[in-house]
Design an enzyme around this catalytic site. Sequence first.
Site, mmCIF file in Angstrom:
data_model
loop_
_atom_site.group_PDB
_atom_site.id
_atom_site.type_symbol
_atom_site.label_atom_id
_atom_site.label_comp_id
_atom_site.label_asym_id
_atom_site.label_seq_id
_atom_site.Cartn_x
_atom_site.Cartn_y
_atom_site.Cartn_z
ATOM 1 C CB VAL A 125 -0.955 -0.009 1.214
ATOM 2 C CG1 VAL A 125 -0.210 0.265 2.512
ATOM 3 C CG2 VAL A 125 -2.104 0.975 1.028
ATOM 4 C CE1 TYR A 126 3.350 1.433 4.594
ATOM 5 C CE2 TYR A 126 5.585 0.659 4.249
ATOM 6 C CZ TYR A 126 4.494 0.837 5.078
ATOM 7 O OH TYR A 126 4.555 0.418 6.392
ATOM 8 C CB SER A 127 3.962 5.559 -2.603
ATOM 9 O OG SER A 127 4.387 6.516 -1.670
ATOM 10 C CG ASP A 128 -1.515 3.029 -5.989
ATOM 11 O OD1 ASP A 128 -2.060 1.984 -5.580
ATOM 12 O OD2 ASP A 128 -1.738 3.527 -7.108
#
Length: 326
Positions: free
Chosen positions: A60-63
């Site tokens: 999920v980090y920065s998509d």
Amino acid sequence: MEYTKMGNTGLDVSRLCLGCMSFGDAKRWVHPWVLDEEQSRTMIRTALDLGINFFDTANVYSDGTSEEMLGRALKDMTTRDEVVIATKVFFPMRTGPNGGGLSRKAIMSEIDHSLQRLGTDYVDLYQIHRWDYTTPIEETMEALHDVVKAGKARYIGASAMYAWQFQKALHVADMNGWTRFVSMQNHLNLIYREEEREMLPLCKEEGIAVIPYSPLASGRLTRDWTESTLRSETDQVQRSKYDATADKDRLIVEQVAAIATERGVPRIHVALAWLLQKQPVTAPIIGATKLSHITDAVGALSLQLTAEEITRLEEHYVPHAIVGAL
């Protein structure tokens, strides 16, 4: 650099882990302070040069762009066998049904997406980012076991949950002969110590590695109380974690500063040295937006706090509302 075993496994990890939440495309993430690819590569290169072999990210980090940047950098800078890559699964990666969570469908889909972004055939540590209240833990644990048996992950870990939930997951794995969690990535630092009540004793008893996130309380432990940064001004998650107890926490921050002055070291050395002596902490996860965040963190490995200093650091702590477990 010092190295240690990851809990009850034979895996060697550096005593500090580089957290990669601060790397990625700011346009695709809630935090405007994340570093772009060129800046991120400088951080990763510095970490490798200092002997850090352990890197933590999440889908999920920065998509997903954090995974992409980390994967490209490590491929260019080192060999796959020399590094330990950890990533996580749970939060939605797309809108609509089955876009997140810990169902068998979600796990089997997201591990492949993470491997593609990271540019590797396997991750060393695959972690559930939160507890999924809508999926039976038996379904989650069997799916994670199958991920390991398929060779897509070497070990599995968990993050940010209640001790009873973690114990239940361990029990389900043991009862069915499935792969056990080997690590707990939880919220722990000098101004948030709620994990000492149940989670840390459980992990010690079960031989579980503890790899705390937010070890510096998003930087609050390392700067003057009145000093602000872009992150402190814009990170609403940070404010939700610590603002409610700010007056009491300030006394602890002031003790960190006082001991650092007495020892002639940066405050980060004191805050991390306290965490490193806490059992069974294995490797705090260091987030970095400046090179000094990494180089200063490594210096903490050489600082041994006295019993009197530890008492001073801990004596002003007050109970906090639970943050992390959802």
